[in-house]
Motif scaffolding. Structure first.
Motif, mmCIF file in Angstrom:
data_model
loop_
_atom_site.group_PDB
_atom_site.id
_atom_site.type_symbol
_atom_site.label_atom_id
_atom_site.label_comp_id
_atom_site.label_asym_id
_atom_site.label_seq_id
_atom_site.Cartn_x
_atom_site.Cartn_y
_atom_site.Cartn_z
ATOM 1 N N ASN A 29 41.577 65.824 19.395
ATOM 2 C CA ASN A 29 42.917 65.448 19.759
ATOM 3 C C ASN A 29 43.474 65.131 20.969
ATOM 4 O O ASN A 29 43.766 66.729 21.305
ATOM 5 C CB ASN A 29 43.979 66.062 18.415
ATOM 6 N N PRO A 30 43.795 64.260 21.033
ATOM 7 C CA PRO A 30 43.786 64.024 22.347
ATOM 8 C C PRO A 30 45.563 65.156 22.914
ATOM 9 O O PRO A 30 45.880 65.496 23.694
ATOM 10 C CB PRO A 30 45.018 63.002 23.208
ATOM 11 N N CYS A 31 46.415 65.192 22.071
ATOM 12 C CA CYS A 31 47.860 66.060 22.451
ATOM 13 C C CYS A 31 47.569 67.791 21.825
ATOM 14 O O CYS A 31 48.589 68.029 23.148
ATOM 15 C CB CYS A 31 49.038 65.329 20.853
ATOM 16 N N ASP A 32 46.714 67.334 20.907
ATOM 17 C CA ASP A 32 46.665 69.442 20.690
ATOM 18 C C ASP A 32 45.348 69.518 20.461
ATOM 19 O O ASP A 32 44.617 69.405 19.617
ATOM 20 C CB ASP A 32 47.353 69.744 19.791
ATOM 21 N N SER A 33 44.460 69.963 20.889
ATOM 22 C CA SER A 33 43.046 70.564 20.445
ATOM 23 C C SER A 33 42.872 71.666 19.380
ATOM 24 O O SER A 33 41.541 71.876 19.025
ATOM 25 C CB SER A 33 42.113 71.096 21.927
ATOM 26 N N ASN A 34 43.710 72.607 18.832
ATOM 27 C CA ASN A 34 44.452 73.271 17.971
ATOM 28 C C ASN A 34 44.674 72.732 16.113
ATOM 29 O O ASN A 34 44.776 73.017 15.739
ATOM 30 C CB ASN A 34 45.104 73.949 17.950
ATOM 31 N N ALA A 35 44.653 71.093 16.766
ATOM 32 C CA ALA A 35 45.519 70.183 15.491
ATOM 33 C C ALA A 35 44.685 70.371 14.490
ATOM 34 O O ALA A 35 43.383 70.569 14.254
ATOM 35 C CB ALA A 35 45.611 69.446 15.954
#
Length: 130
Positions: free
Chosen positions: A60-66
């Protein structure tokens, strides 16, 4: 304990966790239309119990922990940042890091005060995240 080859979280029968699906109302509406049971006097619809897949979204480009929530190959929401971190810790504790897991889900609806807009919500049958 697997559902379609994925680890299935224990069934609690409480559907206590609501997914933030505000941006995914159209996808949720389509799922509802495909899975509705005959309405009754008490509600606009009765929903089937569906299978939700909780997918660690490392790319996920916004949050790698999504963590993405999909039902019938449709994205219906994401866990917020704190919930995603808590969920990933839960996965790690079970030796399931970065694996897709499954749980039961239902779709519920709330009418806005004006009575015109129906806001749909996906509720997961999973222990709430701390």
């Amino acid at each position: 304990n697997t559902a379609s080859g994925y680890y299935a979280w224990p069934e609690l029968g409480q559907f206590a966790f609501a997914v933030d699906g505000e941006s995914f109302q159209e996808a949720i509406k389509q799922l509802l239309q495909e899975n509705v049971i005959a309405p009754d006097e008490d509600s606009a619809f009765k929903a089937h119990i569906l299978t939700a897949h909780l997918i660690p979204d490392n790319d996920n480009p916004c949050d790698s922990n999504a963590v993405r929530i999909d039902i019938n190959n449709r994205t219906v929401g994401y866990l917020n940042r704190e919930q995603a971190l808590s969920f990933r810790r839960r996965l790690d504790e079970k030796g399931l890091a970065n694996q897709i897991t499954a749980c039961n889900a239902i779709i519920t609806g709330n009418s806005e005060a004006s009575g015109e807009t129906l806001s749909l919500c996906v509720r997961l049958d999973i222990e709430p995240f701390e």
